[in-house]
Design a protein around this motif. Sequence first.
Motif, PDB file in Angstrom:
ATOM      1  N   VAL A 128      -6.343  23.319  63.883  1.00  0.00           N
ATOM      2  CA  VAL A 128      -7.644  22.715  63.543  1.00  0.00           C
ATOM      3  C   VAL A 128      -7.563  21.186  63.617  1.00  0.00           C
ATOM      4  O   VAL A 128      -8.506  20.523  64.040  1.00  0.00           O
ATOM      5  CB  VAL A 128      -8.118  23.170  62.146  1.00  0.00           C
ATOM      6  N   ARG A 129      -6.416  20.616  63.251  1.00  0.00           N
ATOM      7  CA  ARG A 129      -6.321  19.151  63.307  1.00  0.00           C
ATOM      8  C   ARG A 129      -6.362  18.663  64.759  1.00  0.00           C
ATOM      9  O   ARG A 129      -6.774  17.558  65.036  1.00  0.00           O
ATOM     10  CB  ARG A 129      -5.046  18.662  62.595  1.00  0.00           C
ATOM     11  N   ARG A 130      -5.952  19.502  65.706  1.00  0.00           N
ATOM     12  CA  ARG A 130      -5.986  19.119  67.120  1.00  0.00           C
ATOM     13  C   ARG A 130      -7.379  19.258  67.701  1.00  0.00           C
ATOM     14  O   ARG A 130      -7.702  18.643  68.709  1.00  0.00           O
ATOM     15  CB  ARG A 130      -5.016  19.991  67.929  1.00  0.00           C
ATOM     16  N   MET A 131      -8.184  20.115  67.095  1.00  0.00           N
ATOM     17  CA  MET A 131      -9.531  20.303  67.621  1.00  0.00           C
ATOM     18  C   MET A 131     -10.467  20.742  66.506  1.00  0.00           C
ATOM     19  O   MET A 131     -10.442  21.871  66.050  1.00  0.00           O
ATOM     20  CB  MET A 131      -9.530  21.356  68.715  1.00  0.00           C
ATOM     21  N   ARG A 132     -11.299  19.789  66.099  1.00  0.00           N
ATOM     22  CA  ARG A 132     -12.179  19.985  64.964  1.00  0.00           C
ATOM     23  C   ARG A 132     -13.092  21.212  65.133  1.00  0.00           C
ATOM     24  O   ARG A 132     -13.426  21.894  64.165  1.00  0.00           O
ATOM     25  CB  ARG A 132     -13.028  18.724  64.843  1.00  0.00           C
ATOM     26  N   ALA A 133     -13.489  21.480  66.398  1.00  0.00           N
ATOM     27  CA  ALA A 133     -14.442  22.566  66.642  1.00  0.00           C
ATOM     28  C   ALA A 133     -13.909  23.920  66.177  1.00  0.00           C
ATOM     29  O   ALA A 133     -14.681  24.874  66.034  1.00  0.00           O
ATOM     30  CB  ALA A 133     -14.808  22.625  68.127  1.00  0.00           C
ATOM     31  N   ALA A 134     -12.587  24.013  65.908  1.00  0.00           N
ATOM     32  CA  ALA A 134     -12.023  25.287  65.446  1.00  0.00           C
ATOM     33  C   ALA A 134     -12.671  25.742  64.137  1.00  0.00           C
ATOM     34  O   ALA A 134     -12.659  26.932  63.808  1.00  0.00           O
ATOM     35  CB  ALA A 134     -10.509  25.161  65.278  1.00  0.00           C
ATOM     36  N   ILE A 135     -13.283  24.804  63.425  1.00  0.00           N
ATOM     37  CA  ILE A 135     -13.942  25.149  62.160  1.00  0.00           C
ATOM     38  C   ILE A 135     -15.069  26.165  62.386  1.00  0.00           C
ATOM     39  O   ILE A 135     -15.455  26.899  61.477  1.00  0.00           O
ATOM     40  CB  ILE A 135     -14.480  23.864  61.462  1.00  0.00           C
ATOM     41  N   CYS A 136     -15.555  26.264  63.638  1.00  0.00           N
ATOM     42  CA  CYS A 136     -16.696  27.156  63.890  1.00  0.00           C
ATOM     43  C   CYS A 136     -16.313  28.636  63.831  1.00  0.00           C
ATOM     44  O   CYS A 136     -17.179  29.482  63.916  1.00  0.00           O
ATOM     45  CB  CYS A 136     -17.394  26.815  65.202  1.00  0.00           C
ATOM     46  N   VAL A 137     -15.030  28.958  63.642  1.00  0.00           N
ATOM     47  CA  VAL A 137     -14.687  30.381  63.473  1.00  0.00           C
ATOM     48  C   VAL A 137     -15.014  30.860  62.056  1.00  0.00           C
ATOM     49  O   VAL A 137     -15.027  32.061  61.782  1.00  0.00           O
ATOM     50  CB  VAL A 137     -13.196  30.700  63.803  1.00  0.00           C
ATOM     51  N   LEU A 138     -15.282  29.916  61.160  1.00  0.00           N
ATOM     52  CA  LEU A 138     -15.535  30.276  59.758  1.00  0.00           C
ATOM     53  C   LEU A 138     -16.704  31.269  59.628  1.00  0.00           C
ATOM     54  O   LEU A 138     -16.555  32.334  59.018  1.00  0.00           O
ATOM     55  CB  LEU A 138     -15.838  28.988  58.972  1.00  0.00           C
ATOM     56  N   GLY A 139     -17.857  30.914  60.209  1.00  0.00           N
ATOM     57  CA  GLY A 139     -19.060  31.755  60.093  1.00  0.00           C
ATOM     58  C   GLY A 139     -18.875  33.148  60.684  1.00  0.00           C
ATOM     59  O   GLY A 139     -19.107  34.146  59.993  1.00  0.00           O
ATOM     60  N   PRO A 140     -18.427  33.248  61.948  1.00  0.00           N
ATOM     61  CA  PRO A 140     -18.274  34.597  62.515  1.00  0.00           C
ATOM     62  C   PRO A 140     -17.217  35.433  61.799  1.00  0.00           C
ATOM     63  O   PRO A 140     -17.402  36.643  61.613  1.00  0.00           O
ATOM     64  CB  PRO A 140     -17.877  34.341  63.977  1.00  0.00           C
ATOM     65  N   LEU A 141     -16.123  34.807  61.348  1.00  0.00           N
ATOM     66  CA  LEU A 141     -15.104  35.591  60.639  1.00  0.00           C
ATOM     67  C   LEU A 141     -15.656  36.114  59.320  1.00  0.00           C
ATOM     68  O   LEU A 141     -15.423  37.263  58.939  1.00  0.00           O
ATOM     69  CB  LEU A 141     -13.875  34.723  60.331  1.00  0.00           C
ATOM     70  N   ALA A 172     -12.855  34.345  55.170  1.00  0.00           N
ATOM     71  CA  ALA A 172     -12.297  33.446  56.183  1.00  0.00           C
ATOM     72  C   ALA A 172     -11.655  32.265  55.485  1.00  0.00           C
ATOM     73  O   ALA A 172     -12.126  31.802  54.437  1.00  0.00           O
ATOM     74  CB  ALA A 172     -13.407  32.958  57.107  1.00  0.00           C
ATOM     75  N   LYS A 173     -10.550  31.802  56.067  1.00  0.00           N
ATOM     76  CA  LYS A 173      -9.836  30.659  55.491  1.00  0.00           C
ATOM     77  C   LYS A 173      -9.473  29.750  56.663  1.00  0.00           C
ATOM     78  O   LYS A 173      -8.693  30.119  57.527  1.00  0.00           O
ATOM     79  CB  LYS A 173      -8.571  31.177  54.793  1.00  0.00           C
ATOM     80  N   VAL A 174     -10.087  28.578  56.700  1.00  0.00           N
ATOM     81  CA  VAL A 174      -9.883  27.681  57.844  1.00  0.00           C
ATOM     82  C   VAL A 174      -9.497  26.303  57.318  1.00  0.00           C
ATOM     83  O   VAL A 174     -10.105  25.795  56.365  1.00  0.00           O
ATOM     84  CB  VAL A 174     -11.182  27.583  58.702  1.00  0.00           C
ATOM     85  N   ALA A 175      -8.491  25.699  57.925  1.00  0.00           N
ATOM     86  CA  ALA A 175      -8.051  24.374  57.489  1.00  0.00           C
ATOM     87  C   ALA A 175      -9.182  23.369  57.635  1.00  0.00           C
ATOM     88  O   ALA A 175      -9.974  23.446  58.584  1.00  0.00           O
ATOM     89  CB  ALA A 175      -6.847  23.942  58.318  1.00  0.00           C
ATOM     90  N   LEU A 176      -9.268  22.439  56.689  1.00  0.00           N
ATOM     91  CA  LEU A 176     -10.270  21.374  56.775  1.00  0.00           C
ATOM     92  C   LEU A 176      -9.846  20.410  57.868  1.00  0.00           C
ATOM     93  O   LEU A 176      -8.718  19.923  57.862  1.00  0.00           O
ATOM     94  CB  LEU A 176     -10.361  20.639  55.440  1.00  0.00           C
ATOM     95  N   PRO A 177     -10.745  20.112  58.801  1.00  0.00           N
ATOM     96  CA  PRO A 177     -10.321  19.285  59.943  1.00  0.00           C
ATOM     97  C   PRO A 177     -10.135  17.808  59.622  1.00  0.00           C
ATOM     98  O   PRO A 177      -9.402  17.118  60.302  1.00  0.00           O
ATOM     99  CB  PRO A 177     -11.454  19.478  60.949  1.00  0.00           C
ATOM    100  N   GLY A 178     -10.804  17.303  58.581  1.00  0.00           N
ATOM    101  CA  GLY A 178     -10.691  15.865  58.300  1.00  0.00           C
ATOM    102  C   GLY A 178     -11.565  15.054  59.247  1.00  0.00           C
ATOM    103  O   GLY A 178     -12.296  15.612  60.067  1.00  0.00           O
ATOM    104  N   GLY A 179     -11.493  13.737  59.152  1.00  0.00           N
ATOM    105  CA  GLY A 179     -12.315  12.866  60.003  1.00  0.00           C
ATOM    106  C   GLY A 179     -11.630  12.678  61.348  1.00  0.00           C
ATOM    107  O   GLY A 179     -10.589  13.254  61.616  1.00  0.00           O
TER     108      GLY A 179
END
Length: 431
Positions: free
Chosen positions: A91-104, A111-118
């Motif tokens: 997730v730190r390499r690509m913020r968009a990975a956060i979008c798996v939260l909703g579908p999972l 669902a448990k997804v790392a916080l991407p940060g700024g």
Amino acid sequence: MPHVELFRITGGARLVGDVPVSGAKNSVLKLMAAALLAEGRTVLTHTPQILDVAIMGEVLRRLGCAVTIADGAITIDCPARPGSEADYDLVRRMRAAICVLGPLLARTGAAKVALPGGDAIGSRGLDMHIAGLTRLGAEVTSEHGFVMARGTSLHGATVWLDFPSVGATEQILMASVLAKGTTVIDNAAREPEIIDICTMLTSMGARIGGAGSSTIEVEGVEELEPVQHRPVADRIVAGTWAIGAVMTRGDVTVRGADWRHLEITLDKLVTAGAAVEPLLGSLGFRVAMEQRPRAIDMVTLPYPGFPTDLLPMAIALASVADGASMVTENVFDARFMFVNELTRLGADVRTDGHHAVIRGRERLSGAPVRATDIRAGAGLVLAALCADGVSEVSDVSHIDRGYPSFVDHLRGLGAEIARVDVPDPDFPLGF
Ligand code: EPU
């Protein structure tokens, strides 16, 4: 000794010729996440070969999907019970990975997804994502650098977004398609990529109305089917080539992209003095420029406004235009960070808050510069094409994240650019 890659550019060439545009990064990444909503095989065609797609593929693999990325197609086989965790290393390499939260969450109830940060363009909160999922009945917490969402019986609700956030609209959409009852997303984002994901979800069996408007309505269904889908073309890549044509006084035909997704951008280029014409009988447009561009003011806004992702290219254009331009950024709070690099190429840019005043120069001057994010990298390369002598753009992995075959396409248009491997300049210092 470790090596790093950079782009070496000799300025002066006009960009002339044809360039094809494939599927939009910012659509494909979300469509890949949407594959989690259905058991079985999803196929995405005409997809770009870029680093972000590879990273999203890895996110999905770790969630139990079998993912193949080859020849412009992405095949995702989603199991009956996908995993539920996406780690920080991806997730730190690509913020968009956060979008798996909703579908999972929709599919598995947790669902448990790392916080991407700024990142280099701004602080980028998740408050609207979290508020939206909470409205649908999820319990969302954040601990130890993760955001955790739980909820086995999501229900429809009305969600009012404070801002038409692309990511929050997509997140809530993907969580609501399997929720019980009707969800309304008000002040929704209207980007072509939102229409694209709604189109794919609808062909999967979702019931969605209002895609492309500020109010999206979703009627939850029990189950979705995997589909084959061709994503919308990348308007930001297309816009990059269009601006490059104008800056270099070139003549470029951009094939495969819909000019209607770039109406304001292309209108600005016409104001700068360019000739722009849609292709007849096929998707695409031609941009030709004979003289030095005139200065133009630009203001970024959510779609259909001028896209923030073209802001670095707009500033690069203003840097070589005849006259002074004012560019205003309204979406991200640190998008002007890259300006320090652009001034190394001789650009005259002054920023104050979210405004930048740029006094155009006839030529810029080649220098080593560093890409700080995908779009800044592309903007610096366009500026380097208008600079005397040789420029070297480092940290090109940013550009590789979003632009397929970037160097090949530019060379095909006549630019003098090469990817070169050099010893890591930081290595002798021991860092
Ligand atoms: N925001 C919040 N809270 C939220 C969500 C967003 O404060 O919960 C703020 C952001 O901090 C930002 C603004 O709202 O200031 C807009 O953010 P948005 O959610 O619309 O952007 P995003 O979904 O994070 C996508 C693209 C970006 C593009 C923006 C705007 C992807 C993967 N990324 O980001 O693309 O700039 O929409 O169009 O789709 C890029 O491709 O280089 C890129 C940065």
